[in-house]
Write a protein that holds these residues in place. Structure first.
Motif, PDB file in Angstrom:
ATOM      1  N   TYR A 146       0.937  -0.210   7.358  1.00 32.87           N
ATOM      2  CA  TYR A 146       0.260  -1.165   6.474  1.00 32.87           C
ATOM      3  C   TYR A 146      -0.577  -2.170   7.272  1.00 32.87           C
ATOM      4  O   TYR A 146      -1.648  -2.592   6.837  1.00 32.87           O
ATOM      5  N   TYR A 154      -2.935   2.098  -2.058  1.00 36.08           N
ATOM      6  CA  TYR A 154      -2.109   1.433  -1.045  1.00 36.08           C
ATOM      7  C   TYR A 154      -0.643   1.396  -1.478  1.00 36.08           C
ATOM      8  O   TYR A 154       0.260   1.390  -0.642  1.00 36.08           O
ATOM      9  N   LEU A 180      -3.091   8.505  -1.178  1.00 31.89           N
ATOM     10  CA  LEU A 180      -4.029   7.372  -1.066  1.00 31.89           C
ATOM     11  C   LEU A 180      -5.086   7.425  -2.175  1.00 31.89           C
ATOM     12  O   LEU A 180      -5.665   6.406  -2.550  1.00 31.89           O
ATOM     13  N   LEU A 227      -3.653  -0.302   8.098  1.00 33.62           N
ATOM     14  CA  LEU A 227      -4.543  -0.174   6.930  1.00 33.62           C
ATOM     15  C   LEU A 227      -5.273  -1.497   6.646  1.00 33.62           C
ATOM     16  O   LEU A 227      -6.444  -1.504   6.261  1.00 33.62           O
TER      17      LEU A 227
END
Lengths: 248, 263
Positions: free
Chosen positions: B125, B143, B225, B128
């Motif tokens: 995360y 997400y 995703l 990302l």
């Protein structure tokens, strides 16, 4: 389903029967049997390579022998490993500590591994550290402690879950004379309070005349009995050497 | 039962504490995929033309294509890192403390796996978020939707790490083993190029990529995703996780596996 209790399980301390273990073709333990009653300090004396560490690994279930029997506080280690391990406290030869964590964090981790109720953990830690005069060190990182304090912490930790049997594998290796004396005295006191102690060592000065003695050599028990009776008029060191020396 | 959760909390908490103390590890875990994303992708995008393949519905940039593969790369490296720390624990002795707990060994290993997976997810995360700062923004619900895929992929790669740690005898040998596992797994997958591209060069290599469980972790993440489920990938990853967990428990069995050889 119940099973018939074996003679080993009748011992409320530590009982080992006909234990054999091999590393490939090499015999590490050969028909090892002994008993340690509660309230007894039993020294397991043997030179390096005698099989002490293998025996400790079997007693703690890091290894499992193909045959033989081990009973801890009346619980068979093969049939009821969880109950047996819950009654066993261990101090390994090699320190088993998280150097980056504090004494309290290390002990909290151990308490959880043994299923102690969360609410009781702080009190248990304080009591265990008090017993070894370590409470003021609770917030220190283990990395910052000296060797003696680390060992004392490991001993305090091994007692947190109120074990019946305490197993120590060469616990004084690398310590100075004062720290060795302090730990040896403390563990003798624990035996006097009713704990069943098995103390593996190759250092004869850690053994007292009224201790039980097992001499392990090349995987076999060479001698057993009360230390004073076994050594007779010799020093323990000389007697031990005469038992274990290899003819030229 | 509360004891079981207490053990889980303690083992996972310990993993987090150790992770927090190793800032370099966190930094390395972020720098690695960012180097691929920012430098490698910039150089490579001109060489690789991508057609529209599921789950994508439009032409995408190469950077967007490799983001799922880099997420899986973070999981892979962290699985290996966790495995390395298991070997380290064994050499340092603290593994003995874990294995002499009165709780079942499979549960202790599973908790350890959960701890490393949780750390992996945290790292993904963070990656990302950094990728978003560099302009690679994915569909917002994606997400959240990707979380189960990251969890499953993390478990699978963590279990692979457990298996390796049960068979690698010494810390010194571990770097070699990691190279033999990480690089083939990563490059023989769909992380950096779609399988149809690989098939143009070599059908055999394409088949090997399709067999590689890491490919399926990448595809599971990629589809989630974009709010889709790749059932084939899901089954592959689930199956591989079960198989690897079983081998790991066998490897750590006191009567057979690691400790016998180690001692």
């Amino acid at each position: 389903m119940s099973h018939t209790r074996s003679p080993a399980e009748a011992n409320p301390g530590l009982a080992v029967r006909e234990l054999n273990f091999h590393y490939g073709a090499k015999t590490a333990l050969d028909s090892v049997s002994f008993d340690v009653e509660p309230g007894t300090f039993c020294a397991l004396l043997g030179p390096n390579g005698a099989g002490k560490s293998t025996l400790v690994s079997l007693l703690t279930r890091l290894l499992v022998a193909p045959d033989g029997e081990i009973s801890v506080a009346g619980y068979d280690l093969r049939r009821t490993p969880r109950k047996a391990l819950a009654k066993l406290g261990v101090v390994f030869q090699q320190p088993a500590l998280d150097m980056g964590l504090t004494v309290r964090q290390n002990m909290t981790y151990f308490a959880a591994l043994h299923g102690l109720p969360r609410s009781a953990v702080p009190t248990r830690i304080d009591a265990a550290l008090d017993r070894l005069n370590m409470r003021e060190r609770a917030g220190e990182r283990v990395r910052d402690l000296n060797g003696g304090h680390r060992r004392r912490m490991e001993l305090a930790r091994a007692l947190m879950h109120d074990p019946t049997v305490l197993l120590l594998d060469e616990p004084t290796v690398g310590l100075d004379a004062a720290a060795r004396q302090s730990i040896t005295d403390h563990v003798h006191d624990l035996a006097a309070q009713g704990l069943c102690i098995l103390w593996a060592t190759h250092l004869t000065d850690e053994v007292r005349d009224d201790d039980q003695l097992l001499v392990l050599h090349r995987g076999q028990i060479l001698a057993r009995g009360q230390t004073g009776d076994l050594r007779g008029d010799h020093t323990l060191s000389n007697w031990f050497l005469s038992q274990t020396e290899v003819p030229a | 039962m509360s004891g079981f959760w207490g053990v889980a909390r303690a083992i996972i908490g310990r993993e987090f504490l150790r992770f927090v103390h190793q800032r370099e590890r966190f930094l390395a875990a972020l720098v690695r995929p960012m180097v691929w994303l920012v430098i490698f992708a910039a150089g490579f995008r001109a060489a690789l033309g991508l057609s529209i393949i599921p789950p994508y519905q439009n032409y995408i940039t190469y950077e967007t294509y490799i983001v799922p593969g880099l997420c899986a790369m973070v999981l892979l490296f962290n699985g290996m890192q966790s495995s390395l720390s298991l070997v380290y624990d064994r050499e340092m002795g603290s593994m003995r403390l874990l294995l002499t707990s009165s709780f079942p060994r499979w549960w202790l290993l599973f908790c350890r796996l959960l701890g490393s997976t949780a750390i992996s997810i945290l790292q993904v995360y963070t990656f990302l978020a950094l990728a978003a700062l560099f302009g690679i923004v994915l569909p917002l619900p994606g997400y959240v939707a990707v979380l189960p895929g990251l969890f499953l992929g993390g478990l699978m790669l963590g279990a692979l790490g457990l298996v390796l740690s049960s068979f690698v005898k010494q810390l010194e040998n571990f770097a070699g083993v990691m190279n033999f596992v990480i690089f083939p797994m990563f490059f023989l997958s769909s992380a950096l190029y779609p399988l149809w591209k690989m098939a143009e060069s070599s059908p055999l290599l394409r088949d090997i990529c399709a067999f590689n469980p890491f490919t399926h972790v990448v595809e599971l993440i990629r589809f989630l995703l974009y709010l889709q489920i790749n059932w084939g990938a899901l089954i592959w990853v689930l199956g591989s996780t079960v198989v690897l967990c079983t081998i790991a428990v066998w490897g750590y069995d006191p009567a057979r596996g690691l400790m016998k050889r180690k001692s």
